[in-house]
Design a protein around this motif. Structure first.
Motif, PDB file in Angstrom:
ATOM      1  N   ALA A 126     -81.514 123.999  64.346  1.00 27.52           N
ATOM      2  CA  ALA A 126     -80.296 124.469  63.672  1.00 27.52           C
ATOM      3  C   ALA A 126     -79.933 123.541  62.514  1.00 27.52           C
ATOM      4  CB  ALA A 126     -79.147 124.544  64.678  1.00 27.52           C
ATOM      5  N   PHE A 127     -80.076 122.246  62.741  1.00 28.21           N
ATOM      6  CA  PHE A 127     -79.778 121.248  61.707  1.00 28.21           C
ATOM      7  C   PHE A 127     -80.686 121.438  60.494  1.00 28.21           C
ATOM      8  CE2 PHE A 127     -79.867 116.744  60.143  1.00 28.21           C
ATOM      9  CZ  PHE A 127     -78.504 116.603  59.906  1.00 28.21           C
ATOM     10  N   SER A 128     -81.978 121.664  60.766  1.00 30.95           N
ATOM     11  CA  SER A 128     -82.943 121.830  59.671  1.00 30.95           C
ATOM     12  C   SER A 128     -82.638 123.078  58.847  1.00 30.95           C
ATOM     13  CB  SER A 128     -84.373 121.893  60.219  1.00 30.95           C
ATOM     14  OG  SER A 128     -84.605 123.097  60.929  1.00 30.95           O
ATOM     15  N   LEU A 129     -82.285 124.161  59.525  1.00 28.87           N
ATOM     16  CA  LEU A 129     -82.000 125.414  58.820  1.00 28.87           C
ATOM     17  C   LEU A 129     -80.719 125.316  58.004  1.00 28.87           C
ATOM     18  CD1 LEU A 129     -83.013 127.987  61.583  1.00 28.87           C
ATOM     19  CD2 LEU A 129     -84.313 127.311  59.551  1.00 28.87           C
ATOM     20  N   TYR A 130     -79.731 124.618  58.535  1.00 28.40           N
ATOM     21  CA  TYR A 130     -78.465 124.463  57.819  1.00 28.40           C
ATOM     22  C   TYR A 130     -78.663 123.668  56.527  1.00 28.40           C
ATOM     23  CZ  TYR A 130     -73.498 123.638  57.000  1.00 28.40           C
ATOM     24  OH  TYR A 130     -72.245 123.603  56.445  1.00 28.40           O
ATOM     25  N   PHE A 131     -79.541 122.677  56.584  1.00 32.55           N
ATOM     26  CA  PHE A 131     -79.789 121.835  55.413  1.00 32.55           C
ATOM     27  C   PHE A 131     -81.178 122.118  54.812  1.00 32.55           C
ATOM     28  CE2 PHE A 131     -76.646 119.289  57.797  1.00 32.55           C
ATOM     29  CZ  PHE A 131     -75.677 119.150  56.808  1.00 32.55           C
ATOM     30  N   ASN A 133     -82.065 123.244  52.083  1.00 30.89           N
ATOM     31  CA  ASN A 133     -82.225 122.924  50.661  1.00 30.89           C
ATOM     32  C   ASN A 133     -82.362 121.422  50.414  1.00 30.89           C
ATOM     33  OD1 ASN A 133     -79.551 122.516  51.462  1.00 30.89           O
ATOM     34  ND2 ASN A 133     -78.759 122.786  49.389  1.00 30.89           N
ATOM     35  N   ARG A 134     -82.317 120.628  51.480  1.00 28.58           N
ATOM     36  CA  ARG A 134     -82.523 119.176  51.380  1.00 28.58           C
ATOM     37  C   ARG A 134     -83.880 118.862  52.002  1.00 28.58           C
ATOM     38  NH1 ARG A 134     -78.178 116.658  48.470  1.00 28.58           N
ATOM     39  NH2 ARG A 134     -76.402 118.082  48.663  1.00 28.58           N
ATOM     40  N   TYR A 135     -84.857 118.587  51.163  1.00 31.08           N
ATOM     41  CA  TYR A 135     -86.237 118.555  51.643  1.00 31.08           C
ATOM     42  C   TYR A 135     -86.483 117.541  52.757  1.00 31.08           C
ATOM     43  CZ  TYR A 135     -87.524 121.604  47.779  1.00 31.08           C
ATOM     44  OH  TYR A 135     -87.620 122.670  46.918  1.00 31.08           O
ATOM     45  N   TYR A 136     -85.988 116.322  52.620  1.00 31.43           N
ATOM     46  CA  TYR A 136     -86.226 115.318  53.667  1.00 31.43           C
ATOM     47  C   TYR A 136     -85.549 115.743  54.960  1.00 31.43           C
ATOM     48  CZ  TYR A 136     -86.436 110.651  55.877  1.00 31.43           C
ATOM     49  OH  TYR A 136     -86.671 109.588  56.733  1.00 31.43           O
ATOM     50  N   THR A 137     -84.297 116.152  54.877  1.00 30.80           N
ATOM     51  CA  THR A 137     -83.552 116.577  56.056  1.00 30.80           C
ATOM     52  C   THR A 137     -84.234 117.759  56.736  1.00 30.80           C
ATOM     53  OG1 THR A 137     -81.557 115.978  54.810  1.00 30.80           O
ATOM     54  CG2 THR A 137     -81.245 117.155  56.887  1.00 30.80           C
ATOM     55  N   PHE A 138     -84.587 118.746  55.945  1.00 28.82           N
ATOM     56  CA  PHE A 138     -85.190 119.966  56.471  1.00 28.82           C
ATOM     57  C   PHE A 138     -86.519 119.684  57.162  1.00 28.82           C
ATOM     58  CE2 PHE A 138     -88.174 123.527  55.582  1.00 28.82           C
ATOM     59  CZ  PHE A 138     -87.624 124.456  56.463  1.00 28.82           C
ATOM     60  N   ILE A 139     -87.403 118.959  56.491  1.00 30.00           N
ATOM     61  CA  ILE A 139     -88.756 118.772  57.015  1.00 30.00           C
ATOM     62  C   ILE A 139     -88.761 117.868  58.242  1.00 30.00           C
ATOM     63  CG2 ILE A 139     -91.023 117.780  56.497  1.00 30.00           C
ATOM     64  CD1 ILE A 139     -90.672 118.898  53.646  1.00 30.00           C
ATOM     65  N   VAL A 140     -88.033 116.752  58.199  1.00 33.42           N
ATOM     66  CA  VAL A 140     -88.064 115.841  59.347  1.00 33.42           C
ATOM     67  C   VAL A 140     -87.431 116.489  60.578  1.00 33.42           C
ATOM     68  CG1 VAL A 140     -85.862 114.602  58.924  1.00 33.42           C
ATOM     69  CG2 VAL A 140     -87.772 113.434  60.043  1.00 33.42           C
ATOM     70  N   SER A 141     -86.381 117.264  60.389  1.00 31.61           N
ATOM     71  CA  SER A 141     -85.731 117.933  61.525  1.00 31.61           C
ATOM     72  C   SER A 141     -86.594 119.062  62.070  1.00 31.61           C
ATOM     73  CB  SER A 141     -84.367 118.482  61.104  1.00 31.61           C
ATOM     74  OG  SER A 141     -83.538 117.446  60.614  1.00 31.61           O
ATOM     75  N   TYR A 168     -86.227 104.453  73.022  1.00 36.55           N
ATOM     76  CA  TYR A 168     -85.841 104.792  71.652  1.00 36.55           C
ATOM     77  C   TYR A 168     -84.480 104.197  71.311  1.00 36.55           C
ATOM     78  CZ  TYR A 168     -84.029 107.561  67.776  1.00 36.55           C
ATOM     79  OH  TYR A 168     -83.457 107.948  66.586  1.00 36.55           O
ATOM     80  N   LEU A 169     -83.523 104.322  72.213  1.00 34.71           N
ATOM     81  CA  LEU A 169     -82.179 103.790  71.963  1.00 34.71           C
ATOM     82  C   LEU A 169     -82.212 102.267  71.808  1.00 34.71           C
ATOM     83  CD1 LEU A 169     -80.059 105.976  74.414  1.00 34.71           C
ATOM     84  CD2 LEU A 169     -80.140 106.138  71.909  1.00 34.71           C
ATOM     85  N   ILE A 170     -83.029 101.599  72.614  1.00 32.94           N
ATOM     86  CA  ILE A 170     -83.156 100.145  72.479  1.00 32.94           C
ATOM     87  C   ILE A 170     -83.854  99.788  71.171  1.00 32.94           C
ATOM     88  CG2 ILE A 170     -84.240  98.080  73.459  1.00 32.94           C
ATOM     89  CD1 ILE A 170     -83.843  99.375  76.228  1.00 32.94           C
ATOM     90  N   ALA A 171     -84.887 100.563  70.815  1.00 36.53           N
ATOM     91  CA  ALA A 171     -85.634 100.313  69.573  1.00 36.53           C
ATOM     92  C   ALA A 171     -84.758 100.472  68.337  1.00 36.53           C
ATOM     93  CB  ALA A 171     -86.839 101.242  69.493  1.00 36.53           C
ATOM     94  N   ASP A 207     -83.664 108.942  58.618  1.00 38.71           N
ATOM     95  CA  ASP A 207     -84.611 107.918  59.051  1.00 38.71           C
ATOM     96  C   ASP A 207     -84.624 107.759  60.566  1.00 38.71           C
ATOM     97  OD1 ASP A 207     -85.304 107.473  56.454  1.00 38.71           O
ATOM     98  OD2 ASP A 207     -84.734 105.357  56.409  1.00 38.71           O
ATOM     99  N   PHE A 208     -83.489 108.000  61.210  1.00 35.72           N
ATOM    100  CA  PHE A 208     -83.432 107.890  62.664  1.00 35.72           C
ATOM    101  C   PHE A 208     -84.189 109.042  63.325  1.00 35.72           C
ATOM    102  CE2 PHE A 208     -79.682 105.598  61.143  1.00 35.72           C
ATOM    103  CZ  PHE A 208     -79.847 104.381  61.789  1.00 35.72           C
ATOM    104  N   ILE A 209     -84.143 110.210  62.703  1.00 35.57           N
ATOM    105  CA  ILE A 209     -84.926 111.351  63.208  1.00 35.57           C
ATOM    106  C   ILE A 209     -86.412 111.094  62.964  1.00 35.57           C
ATOM    107  CG2 ILE A 209     -85.259 113.850  63.104  1.00 35.57           C
ATOM    108  CD1 ILE A 209     -82.432 114.073  61.947  1.00 35.57           C
ATOM    109  N   TYR A 210     -86.716 110.516  61.809  1.00 31.76           N
ATOM    110  CA  TYR A 210     -88.089 110.163  61.447  1.00 31.76           C
ATOM    111  C   TYR A 210     -88.685 109.208  62.487  1.00 31.76           C
ATOM    112  CZ  TYR A 210     -91.804 108.678  58.127  1.00 31.76           C
ATOM    113  OH  TYR A 210     -92.991 108.397  57.496  1.00 31.76           O
TER     114      TYR A 210
END
Length: 231
Positions: A126-131, A133-141, A168-171, A207-210
């Motif tokens: 849902a996040f990727s579809l909403y954004f 038009n933002r290439y980094y946001t869309f592709i990583v999500s 992941y949370l500790i990292a 970057d956190f999703i990445y």
């Protein structure tokens, strides 16, 4: 940091130092699983390096020449190649420590594992579809959501999910320090039109999703290889 062109190298070295020295701990024995870890890291690195090359060429992100030595392979700084080896190596060390010291910290129910994956995948889709038009946001999500769906479909055993989420949370603590420096100097430059502009300190939300996707892929490959060896 007054380290000039060696800044990125030094950050990577410091990221590697602790996990490398502690790999020979007599309890965790991280070094004994390197033969499974490195193939897993290299499999994930193929996708991420190709992605990195494309995004660098498209000017979605780039690198500040002041803080890199200037050696490039296929348009990527050599430090960026090392990033995809060192960061997963260091973060999977955290994962193995969590597995060893907290073996009971896992979701007992297979259904709960699947529900968590479905919620994460659905939210990111849902996040990727909403954004879109933002290439980094869309592709990583989108890629992260897709990989979560792939795990749901093709992995019968995902009892490592809780350990992964804790690791992941500790990292995120060392990652926030290292990436905070990379993005504050900045060593890594982002085109603001390709992300949504939300930052934790100086780190783009994307970057956190990445990082989540990178570690998810490596952990998944790692567990598959370990499971095959145990048969």
């Amino acid at each position: 940091m007054a380290t000039g062109k060696y800044t990125y190298f030094i950050l990577l070295f410091l990221s590697l130092l602790g996990p490398l020295l502690l790999s020979f701990d007599k309890k965790v024995h991280y070094h004994k699983r390197w033969k499974f870890l490195f193939p897993a890291i290299l499999r994930a690195a193929v996708l991420f390096i190709l992605w990195d090359i494309i995004f660098t060429q498209a000017a979605i992100w780039g690198f500040n020449e002041k803080y890199i030595v200037g050696w490039r392979i296929w348009h990527l700084p050599v430090e960026e190649w090392l990033f995809f080896l060192i960061i997963p190596f260091s973060c999977l060390f955290i994962f193995d420590v969590i597995v060893f010291y907290f073996p009971g910290a896992e979701f007992r129910s297979k259904r709960l594992n699947r529900v968590v994956l479905i919620v994460l995948a659905g939210s990111l889709l849902a996040f990727s579809l909403y954004f879109r038009n933002r290439y980094y946001t869309f592709i990583v999500s989108l890629l992260t959501a897709s990989y979560l769906v792939m795990i749901l479909i093709f992995r019968r055993r995902i009892n490592w999910l809780a350990h992964f989420l804790i690791a992941y949370l500790i990292a995120l603590i060392p990652f926030s320090i290292v990436n905070g420096i990379l993005t504050s100097l900045p060593v890594v430059l982002y085109n603001p039109s390709d992300n949504i502009g939300i930052r934790f300190m100086t780190i783009p939300l994307e970057d956190f999703i990445y990082l989540f996707l990178l570690l998810l892929m490596v952990t998944d490959f790692y567990k598959v290889l370990l499971r095959k060896n145990s048969k």
